[in-house]
Design a protein around this motif. Structure first.
Motif, short mmCIF file in Angstrom:
data_model
loop_
_atom_site.label_atom_id
_atom_site.label_comp_id
_atom_site.label_asym_id
_atom_site.label_seq_id
_atom_site.Cartn_x
_atom_site.Cartn_y
_atom_site.Cartn_z
N ASP A 75 0.86 -1.18 0.00
CA ASP A 75 0.00 0.00 0.00
C ASP A 75 0.90 1.23 0.00
OD1 ASP A 75 -2.22 1.58 0.07
OD2 ASP A 75 -3.02 0.82 1.96
N TYR A 76 0.28 2.41 -0.08
CA TYR A 76 1.08 3.64 -0.16
C TYR A 76 0.44 4.76 0.65
CZ TYR A 76 3.15 1.19 -4.09
OH TYR A 76 3.78 0.25 -4.87
N VAL A 77 1.28 5.59 1.21
CA VAL A 77 0.84 6.81 1.88
C VAL A 77 1.92 7.86 1.68
CG1 VAL A 77 1.85 6.10 4.10
CG2 VAL A 77 0.03 7.82 4.05
N ARG A 78 1.52 9.05 1.26
CA ARG A 78 2.47 10.12 0.98
C ARG A 78 3.59 9.63 0.05
NH1 ARG A 78 -1.05 12.72 3.06
NH2 ARG A 78 -0.81 14.53 4.44
N GLN A 127 -6.62 9.63 6.51
CA GLN A 127 -5.56 9.49 5.52
C GLN A 127 -4.73 8.23 5.71
OE1 GLN A 127 -3.19 13.06 4.97
NE2 GLN A 127 -4.93 14.38 5.48
N LEU A 128 -4.70 7.67 6.94
CA LEU A 128 -3.89 6.47 7.16
C LEU A 128 -4.47 5.57 8.24
CD1 LEU A 128 -1.39 4.74 6.70
CD2 LEU A 128 -0.13 6.22 8.27
N ARG A 439 -0.35 11.23 -9.43
CA ARG A 439 -0.97 10.88 -8.16
C ARG A 439 -2.48 10.97 -8.22
NH1 ARG A 439 2.01 14.65 -3.90
NH2 ARG A 439 0.91 16.12 -5.24
N ASP A 524 -4.44 10.46 -0.35
CA ASP A 524 -4.39 9.49 0.74
C ASP A 524 -5.77 9.25 1.34
OD1 ASP A 524 -1.69 8.90 0.60
OD2 ASP A 524 -1.11 10.56 1.89
N ARG A 525 -6.60 10.27 1.35
CA ARG A 525 -7.98 10.07 1.80
C ARG A 525 -8.71 9.13 0.84
NH1 ARG A 525 -10.52 15.76 2.06
NH2 ARG A 525 -12.41 14.49 2.38
N ARG A 527 -7.26 6.79 -1.02
CA ARG A 527 -6.71 5.45 -0.79
C ARG A 527 -7.37 4.79 0.42
NH1 ARG A 527 -1.62 4.69 -3.56
NH2 ARG A 527 -0.56 6.65 -4.10
N THR A 528 -7.53 5.58 1.50
CA THR A 528 -8.14 5.04 2.71
C THR A 528 -9.59 4.65 2.47
OG1 THR A 528 -6.68 6.42 4.05
CG2 THR A 528 -8.62 5.52 5.14
#
Length: 680
Positions: A75-78, A127-128, A439, A524-525, A527-528
């Motif tokens: 997964d990814y964040v920032r 976001q995470l 992105r 990120d929001r 993605r979550t």
């Protein structure tokens, strides 16, 4: 033998101020070589340690006695990777835990790495943290992490959970399908093997100059020692006594330098740990070689220096009178050039499929042969320079090069060998990639039969999370039976209309106009909100899928800087130390020249010509040989980054040699201040 050892120790202590200065130069050279040699060795041990700690996430299917199911995805964040490991026990008895966990995670339990736990506390939950659902079981220890800043979550699942029945991701580097395992031994990943191969090649490029420099350290102030030992031979000392005294003096000095180098490396370790490779810095334990490697280096370095010193005794043992009379040694043979040509003839047979060990050996041999050819070429340059000289300085330089080409080569060998490294790296440096900001476009691979329903669910989730986005379904993907759900974050979809089945770009195409530069927090929001939409799959951007390629290219750039920094450090230190040593060796010659009326400026010009002329020829030749050795591994010509790297190296190399000569000018003035010759 004991008498020879005692005499050698007494001569070493009673050598006077300049004798102690010569021994100090040798110790400094050995210290630098030892510290950097430890770094080169530890780099390989560090990559091997990372590969071992990562192997448990690349499970090996059990042939019998499976105790758990393991699945891995990314997964990814920032724009940072999060490694997600799902574990499920196959029986009522909890299996042994994976590395870094105190116990096997229970269903619904999560274990976070320290870096991920800290990041989850810093960022807003939507976001995470909302992706990290479950009760906290504990923290993943260092034994289960590749580097201190790694983002890792281990989740406990039941064996019948959807994520434990998902199929494999498209790219094996981004995940592993649910696998029945008997233990957590695993095997090294493709990423780890790639970095181990790069580390081995980088070590060869660093170690060869260090070995050359370490061997040359034994020959610093060689003329003074030869004169002293020749005098002992003439008054009755046996060859065995001469060899014993030389070995004792060299080993004592080298062992002191090796201990100093070990201390220097220990002091630099916290700084070295900050070098980021493969996404993060290093554990201090990765950069400590352990007791056995340290003992091996502490024994090997003095033995290398002692052996090099003994090899240089042939003139003293065979013809001490010739040394005392300062006779010019016989010229070296052309066979040195033949050895280099033989190695270079093998280079075209190499390619990207050749074993890394074979490539490293061939490159290392070519490297060593450049050092072998160097003194022969310097002798040829000296004869030409003396023949065409039109000034006293040029004549002095040419005669000096002819008289002792090995000593002249030692002064420029560090920079010349760095030219080999620069030529090799300059050609194999990967071209700069143009990274498009994609992105704003997220993709989720979904079963084709359910793609329309999943797209509608994605739209609902994003709407509930108040994330503006347009959701479409692509026309097929890279694997059979699946379609990409494309989410264009930052754009509003058609009002109330279903986009399922509509024409859309294929997966991996650039984001639609207006999505570039979307705020990272908004992505990120999204993605979550989409987490868990398709079991075992995450919402990722096209850039995410190529992130390993970007990462390894960035890391090659970092490695290039590290290797060239080490090489230049060796080169500049080598040039300075050998220049100072050369002045001490030839102080009587300089004093006689000054007594004869030679201006000090002429001596300085001769010294500059004595280094810059062979450096220009051998430096250029070493660059050419390095580029030739790199040709089998490149498909296109040199890129801008490689050309700039090579140009900077050439400029720094010449500047370093000139600077070393200028720094030792006061020492030349000091040894010629009293031109009256004094007995040694």
């Amino acid at each position: 033998m004991s008498g020879s050892i005692g005499l050698s120790w007494r001569l070493l202590r009673g050598g006077g101020r300049r004798g102690l200065l010569g021994a100090g130069l040798t110790m400094a050279a050995v210290a630098v070589s030892t510290a950097l040699l430890l770094f080169a060795v530890v780099a390989n041990l560090g990559f091997a340690g990372r590969a071992e700690r990562e192997a448990w996430r690349n499970p090996v299917a059990a042939t019998a006695g499976a105790v758990a199911i393991e699945a891995v995805h990314t997964d990814y964040v920032r724009d940072r990777r999060i490694i997600v490991v799902d574990l499920a026990a196959l029986g009522p008895q909890a299996p042994p835990p994976p590395p870094g966990l105190a116990r096997f995670p229970a269903p619904g339990e999560i274990w976070l790495s320290p870096a991920l736990a800290g990041l989850a506390g810093e960022l807003p939950a939507d976001q995470l943290a909302d992706r990290l659902r479950g009760r906290r079981g504990g923290t993943v220890g260092d034994e289960g992490l590749v580097h201190p800043g790694e983002l890792l979550v281990v989740r406990g699942q039941t064996a019948d959970a959807p994520v434990m029945r998902a199929d494999a991701p498209v790219d094996p580097r981004t995940g592993v399908a649910p696998t029945r395992i008997a233990d957590f031994r695993g095997e090294p990943t493709q990423n780890a093997e790639a970095y181990k191969a790069l580390g081995l090649i980088a070590s060869v490029l660093m170690v060869v100059p260090l070995l050359v420099f370490g061997g040359a350290a034994a020959r610093l102030t060689v003329a003074r020692r030869d004169q002293r030992l020749a005098a002992l031979r003439l008054v009755g000392a046996s060859p065995g006594q001469v060899v014993a005294m030389t070995v004792v003096e060299a080993v004592i000095t080298a062992f002191g330098g090796a201990l100093l180098g070990l201390t220097l490396y220990g002091l630099l370790t916290p700084l070295l740990a900050r070098i980021e490779i493969a996404g993060g810095s290093w554990f201090l334990a990765d950069l400590w070689p352990g007791v056995l490697p340290v003992l091996a280096v502490l024994l090997a370095v003095p033995l290398l220096v002692g052996a090099s010193a003994v090899v240089g005794l042939r003139r003293v043992v065979v013809s001490p009178l010739g040394v005392a009379k300062r006779e010019t040694p016989p010229a070296m043979r052309f066979v040195r050039v033949g050895a280099l040509l033989a190695v270079l003839a093998v280079v075209p047979a190499l390619n990207g499929r050749t074993e890394v060990g074979v490539i490293a050996v061939v490159i290392g041999l070519a490297f060593l042969c450049v050092n072998l050819v160097g003194p022969w070429v310097v002798g040829v340059i000296g004869r030409i320079t003396a023949r065409v000289a039109r000034t006293p300085a040029r004549l002095l330089a040419g005669r000096r090069l002819v008289d002792d080409p090995r000593a002249a080569w030692r002064t420029v060998s560090g920079v010349a060998l760095t030219g080999f490294v620069a030529g090799f790296i300059g050609l194999v440096s990967p071209a700069d990639l143009v990274v498009h900001d994609s992105r704003g476009e997220l993709l989720v691979s979904a079963p084709a039969a359910r793609s329309a329903d999943l797209a509608a669910e994605a739209r609902e989730r994003l709407s509930a999370a108040k994330v503006p986005a347009e959701v479409t379904v692509g026309e097929g993907g890279r694997t059979g039976g699946r379609k990409p759900i494309i989410i264009s974050v930052g754009r509003s979809g058609p009002a109330g209309g279903s986009t399922a089945g509509t024409s859309a770009p294929a997966a991996g195409t650039p984001a639609p106009a207006g999505t570039a530069g979307v705020d990272a927090a908004l992505v990120d929001r999204a993605r979550t909100a989409l987490d868990g939409l398709v079991p075992g799959r995450v919402a990722s951007s096209p850039a995410d899928e190529d992130r390993f390629n970007y990462q390894i290219i960035d890391d090659i750039g970092v490695g290039t800087v590290v290797v060239l920094t080490v090489s230049f450090l060796v080169a500049i230190v080598s040039a300075g130390i050998t220049a100072a040593s050369s002045i001490l060796d030839r102080r009587q010659t300089y004093a006689l020249l000054r007594l004869a009326g030679t201006p000090l400026e002429v001596l300085n010009r001769a010294r500059r010509a004595e280094t810059l002329v062979p450096l220009t020829v051998m430096g250029g030749g070493a660059v050419a040989v390095g580029m030739f050795c790199a040709l089998p591994f490149v498909s296109i010509g040199m890129n801008v980054t490689g050309a700039v790297t090579l140009l900077v190296c050439v400029v720094l190399g010449f500047a370093g040699v000139v600077g070393a000569g200028a720094a030792t000018a006061p020492l030349l003035r000091s040894v010629t201040a009293d031109p009256a010759p004094r007995p040694d």
